[in-house]
Design a protein around this motif. Structure first.
Motif, PDB file in Angstrom:
ATOM      1  N   UNK A  26      35.961  10.450 -50.746  1.00 50.56           N
ATOM      2  CA  UNK A  26      37.042  11.423 -50.631  1.00 50.56           C
ATOM      3  C   UNK A  26      38.046  11.040 -49.545  1.00 50.56           C
ATOM      4  N   UNK A  27      37.925   9.815 -49.004  1.00 50.29           N
ATOM      5  CA  UNK A  27      38.811   9.379 -47.935  1.00 50.29           C
ATOM      6  C   UNK A  27      38.405   9.971 -46.599  1.00 50.29           C
ATOM      7  N   UNK A  28      39.225   9.734 -45.589  1.00 51.89           N
ATOM      8  CA  UNK A  28      38.970  10.294 -44.266  1.00 51.89           C
ATOM      9  C   UNK A  28      39.993  11.384 -43.997  1.00 51.89           C
ATOM     10  N   UNK A  29      39.519  12.530 -43.495  1.00 53.31           N
ATOM     11  CA  UNK A  29      40.394  13.666 -43.234  1.00 53.31           C
ATOM     12  C   UNK A  29      40.787  13.734 -41.757  1.00 53.31           C
ATOM     13  N   UNK A  30      39.790  13.633 -40.874  1.00 55.14           N
ATOM     14  CA  UNK A  30      40.081  13.698 -39.442  1.00 55.14           C
ATOM     15  C   UNK A  30      38.849  13.301 -38.646  1.00 55.14           C
ATOM     16  N   UNK A  31      39.068  13.063 -37.349  1.00 59.92           N
ATOM     17  CA  UNK A  31      37.957  12.856 -36.425  1.00 59.92           C
ATOM     18  C   UNK A  31      37.306  14.191 -36.081  1.00 59.92           C
ATOM     19  N   UNK A  32      36.024  14.156 -35.781  1.00 62.07           N
ATOM     20  CA  UNK A  32      35.368  15.318 -35.205  1.00 62.07           C
ATOM     21  C   UNK A  32      35.627  15.346 -33.708  1.00 62.07           C
ATOM     22  N   UNK A  33      35.713  16.527 -33.133  1.00 65.91           N
ATOM     23  CA  UNK A  33      35.822  16.648 -31.694  1.00 65.91           C
ATOM     24  C   UNK A  33      34.473  16.319 -31.062  1.00 65.91           C
TER      25      UNK A  33
ATOM     26  N   UNK B  97      31.666  17.881 -18.481  1.00 65.04           N
ATOM     27  CA  UNK B  97      32.701  18.798 -18.923  1.00 65.04           C
ATOM     28  C   UNK B  97      32.784  18.788 -20.440  1.00 65.04           C
ATOM     29  N   UNK B  98      33.056  19.937 -21.015  1.00 62.97           N
ATOM     30  CA  UNK B  98      33.152  20.068 -22.452  1.00 62.97           C
ATOM     31  C   UNK B  98      34.609  20.065 -22.874  1.00 62.97           C
ATOM     32  N   UNK B  99      34.833  19.741 -24.128  1.00 65.36           N
ATOM     33  CA  UNK B  99      36.171  19.535 -24.651  1.00 65.36           C
ATOM     34  C   UNK B  99      36.837  20.860 -25.035  1.00 65.36           C
ATOM     35  N   UNK B 100      38.140  20.912 -24.900  1.00 65.15           N
ATOM     36  CA  UNK B 100      38.901  22.048 -25.412  1.00 65.15           C
ATOM     37  C   UNK B 100      39.656  21.578 -26.648  1.00 65.15           C
TER      38      UNK B 100
ATOM     39  N   UNK C  20      31.666   5.631 -36.427  1.00 69.22           N
ATOM     40  CA  UNK C  20      31.632   6.140 -35.049  1.00 69.22           C
ATOM     41  C   UNK C  20      32.659   5.509 -34.126  1.00 69.22           C
ATOM     42  N   UNK C  21      32.850   4.185 -34.240  1.00 74.38           N
ATOM     43  CA  UNK C  21      33.755   3.516 -33.315  1.00 74.38           C
ATOM     44  C   UNK C  21      35.226   3.731 -33.653  1.00 74.38           C
ATOM     45  N   UNK C  22      35.509   4.356 -34.804  1.00 73.83           N
ATOM     46  CA  UNK C  22      36.883   4.761 -35.102  1.00 73.83           C
ATOM     47  C   UNK C  22      37.229   6.073 -34.406  1.00 73.83           C
ATOM     48  N   UNK C  23      36.230   6.707 -33.823  1.00 76.75           N
ATOM     49  CA  UNK C  23      36.412   7.950 -33.056  1.00 76.75           C
ATOM     50  C   UNK C  23      35.711   7.766 -31.707  1.00 76.75           C
ATOM     51  N   UNK C  24      36.034   6.640 -31.069  1.00 78.12           N
ATOM     52  CA  UNK C  24      35.250   6.175 -29.921  1.00 78.12           C
ATOM     53  C   UNK C  24      35.255   7.152 -28.742  1.00 78.12           C
ATOM     54  N   UNK C  25      36.421   7.679 -28.388  1.00 76.95           N
ATOM     55  CA  UNK C  25      36.498   8.547 -27.220  1.00 76.95           C
ATOM     56  C   UNK C  25      35.632   9.791 -27.354  1.00 76.95           C
ATOM     57  N   UNK C  26      35.767  10.489 -28.468  1.00 74.44           N
ATOM     58  CA  UNK C  26      34.969  11.692 -28.678  1.00 74.44           C
ATOM     59  C   UNK C  26      33.489  11.357 -28.833  1.00 74.44           C
ATOM     60  N   UNK C  27      33.192  10.238 -29.476  1.00 73.73           N
ATOM     61  CA  UNK C  27      31.797   9.799 -29.604  1.00 73.73           C
ATOM     62  C   UNK C  27      31.165   9.627 -28.238  1.00 73.73           C
ATOM     63  N   UNK C  28      31.818   8.898 -27.350  1.00 71.56           N
ATOM     64  CA  UNK C  28      31.221   8.600 -26.055  1.00 71.56           C
ATOM     65  C   UNK C  28      31.109   9.844 -25.181  1.00 71.56           C
ATOM     66  N   UNK C  29      32.092  10.733 -25.263  1.00 73.64           N
ATOM     67  CA  UNK C  29      31.974  11.985 -24.509  1.00 73.64           C
ATOM     68  C   UNK C  29      30.795  12.808 -25.016  1.00 73.64           C
TER      69      UNK C  29
ATOM     70  N   UNK D 255      27.120  13.002 -37.846  1.00 71.89           N
ATOM     71  CA  UNK D 255      28.396  12.471 -38.315  1.00 71.89           C
ATOM     72  C   UNK D 255      29.426  12.481 -37.190  1.00 71.89           C
ATOM     73  N   UNK D 256      30.465  11.659 -37.350  1.00 72.34           N
ATOM     74  CA  UNK D 256      31.523  11.570 -36.342  1.00 72.34           C
ATOM     75  C   UNK D 256      32.923  11.805 -36.903  1.00 72.34           C
ATOM     76  N   UNK D 257      33.050  11.806 -38.224  1.00 66.87           N
ATOM     77  CA  UNK D 257      34.348  12.041 -38.848  1.00 66.87           C
ATOM     78  C   UNK D 257      34.162  12.898 -40.097  1.00 66.87           C
ATOM     79  N   UNK D 258      35.240  13.517 -40.534  1.00 63.33           N
ATOM     80  CA  UNK D 258      35.258  14.165 -41.838  1.00 63.33           C
ATOM     81  C   UNK D 258      35.698  13.102 -42.830  1.00 63.33           C
ATOM     82  N   UNK D 259      34.746  12.550 -43.558  1.00 64.17           N
ATOM     83  CA  UNK D 259      35.038  11.437 -44.447  1.00 64.17           C
ATOM     84  C   UNK D 259      35.009  10.120 -43.696  1.00 64.17           C
ATOM     85  N   UNK D 260      35.422   9.062 -44.377  1.00 66.66           N
ATOM     86  CA  UNK D 260      35.383   7.721 -43.785  1.00 66.66           C
ATOM     87  C   UNK D 260      36.443   6.850 -44.431  1.00 66.66           C
TER      88      UNK D 260
END
Length: 369
Positions: free
Chosen positions: A139-146, A7-10, A178-187, A122-127
């Motif tokens: 530039x810091x971290x802005x958000x996780x990628x879906x 299944x894909x994410x919304x 990557x592991x700071x955005x673990x759920x989306x990474x694994x999906x 990549x897995x995040x916008x920034x780090x």
């Protein structure tokens, strides 16, 4: 599509932008097709075009009617991002700068070697990790990628390749932890390695982490034969905390213990990445200390001469110092390789292309105030 199709994410988004087609779950796409008077099998055709074919628009889906293609383009966007930068090095390494729906930027890379095509995503916008040698976090971290924004980087790189090329390896070593955005990474990884998804072998996937013990242990229990790379960069607590500030909250002992558990549970040898910085962590005593730290472990050290970053004063050591460091590790029985530099004549450092573009944008905004 089958019942086993991942299944894909919304994305939760209240804007009036068109939703990327790959964000749409199978059930919703089937319902949309039914409302449009189309047969269910069209969903499988659409998915095949999006995942397997090298196209860039709905209009290229030639086994769909022109009317359906028009409806798709009116209802959905073809991709989660726009390509706003593309660099090609003399060694045929290609680096893309991608603009997301909210204007943020991320990078992904295609690296070519004989018999091997590796993509880095990549897995995040920034780090937020703050590693002193890395452009990604300046530039810091802005958000996780879906999850879709993560796996779609693989698809856009796949579309860059020639017809006789295919992706053989995936490394999650781009911008972000990557592991700071673990759920989306694994999906995303589950989709990329599922036979009903992109179909890449799990043993061809390597995830690089600065070292989050809880997530390393969770990764070990995920049920797939992924590879783990730990960004070490120093052989002792004091120096590592200076180079990798988040080490202060974890410590080498806990990270190595988690990595040992990963090997024990999976049988997959752990790689330890070590970015060499001249005069900081590249001395013979550092090599001796690193050998002592890893002695008795089924480990592999990947030495990485630092890529130049304009905004940083650190530099890579010369070849003689790099060879000496490697020889010490080899002599102490530690399996070691020196990573071959790829894309040396473009913005090769992770986050450098994004940093340059973001810096230009900031300068332009300031000039208009």
């Amino acid at each position: 599509m089958t019942a086993e199709t991942p299944q894909l994410n919304i994305i939760s988004d209240t804007s009036d932008r068109l939703r990327p087609i790959l964000d749409v779950p199978e059930s919703e796409l089937l319902a949309w097709l039914a409302a449009a008077g189309e047969k269910k099998f069209r969903a499988k055709q659409i998915r095949k075009w999006l995942i397997e074919r090298r196209i860039t628009s709905f209009d290229e889906m030639t086994d769909l009617s022109a009317a359906l293609r028009t409806k798709l383009a009116a209802e959905f966007s073809f991709s989660s991002f726009d390509q706003v930068g593309h660099q090609i090095a003399s060694d045929q390494t290609e680096k893309l700068l991608l603009k997301l729906h909210d204007g943020e930027l991320v990078e992904c890379v295609l690296m070519r070697d004989p018999g091997r095509r590796t993509v880095c995503i990549s897995t995040q916008v920034g780090c937020a990790m703050g590693c002193v040698f890395c452009a990604s976090g300046l530039l810091g971290v802005k958000r996780d990628l879906t999850q879709t924004e993560i796996f779609e980087q693989v698809l856009v790189l796949h579309r860059l390749m020639k017809d006789d090329e295919k992706i053989t390896n995936l490394v999650v070593m781009g911008i972000g932890e990557p592991f700071a955005n673990y759920g989306n990474l694994m999906r995303a990884l589950n989709f990329l390695t599922d036979e009903n998804g992109f179909g890449l072998g799990a043993r061809r996937v390597t995830v690089s982490t600065v070292g989050i013990p809880k997530r390393i242990r969770q990764f070990a229990d995920c049920g797939k034969a992924f590879n783990l790379a730990v960004s070490l960069h120093a052989p002792n607590e004091k120096l590592r905390s200076e180079i990798v500030p988040v080490n202060k909250g974890t410590g080498l002992r806990e990270i190595l213990a988690a990595a040992d558990e990963f090997f024990s549970k999976t049988g997959r040898r752990v790689s330890y990445e070590y970015v060499l910085m001249s005069g900081i962590n590249d001395q013979p005593e550092h090599a001796e200390e690193l050998a002592k730290l890893l002695r008795g472990r089924n480990a592999h050290v990947n030495l990485i001469p630092m890529n130049g970053v304009n905004e940083l004063i650190m530099t890579a050591p010369g070849d003689p110092m790099t060879r000496k460091f490697q020889q010490i590790l080899d002599h102490r029985g530690i399996a070691t390789t020196v990573r071959k530099r790829k894309g040396a004549d473009i913005d090769a450092a992770c986050g450098q292309l994004r940093l340059n573009r973001s810096g230009d944008a900031t300068a332009n905004e300031a000039a208009t105030v």
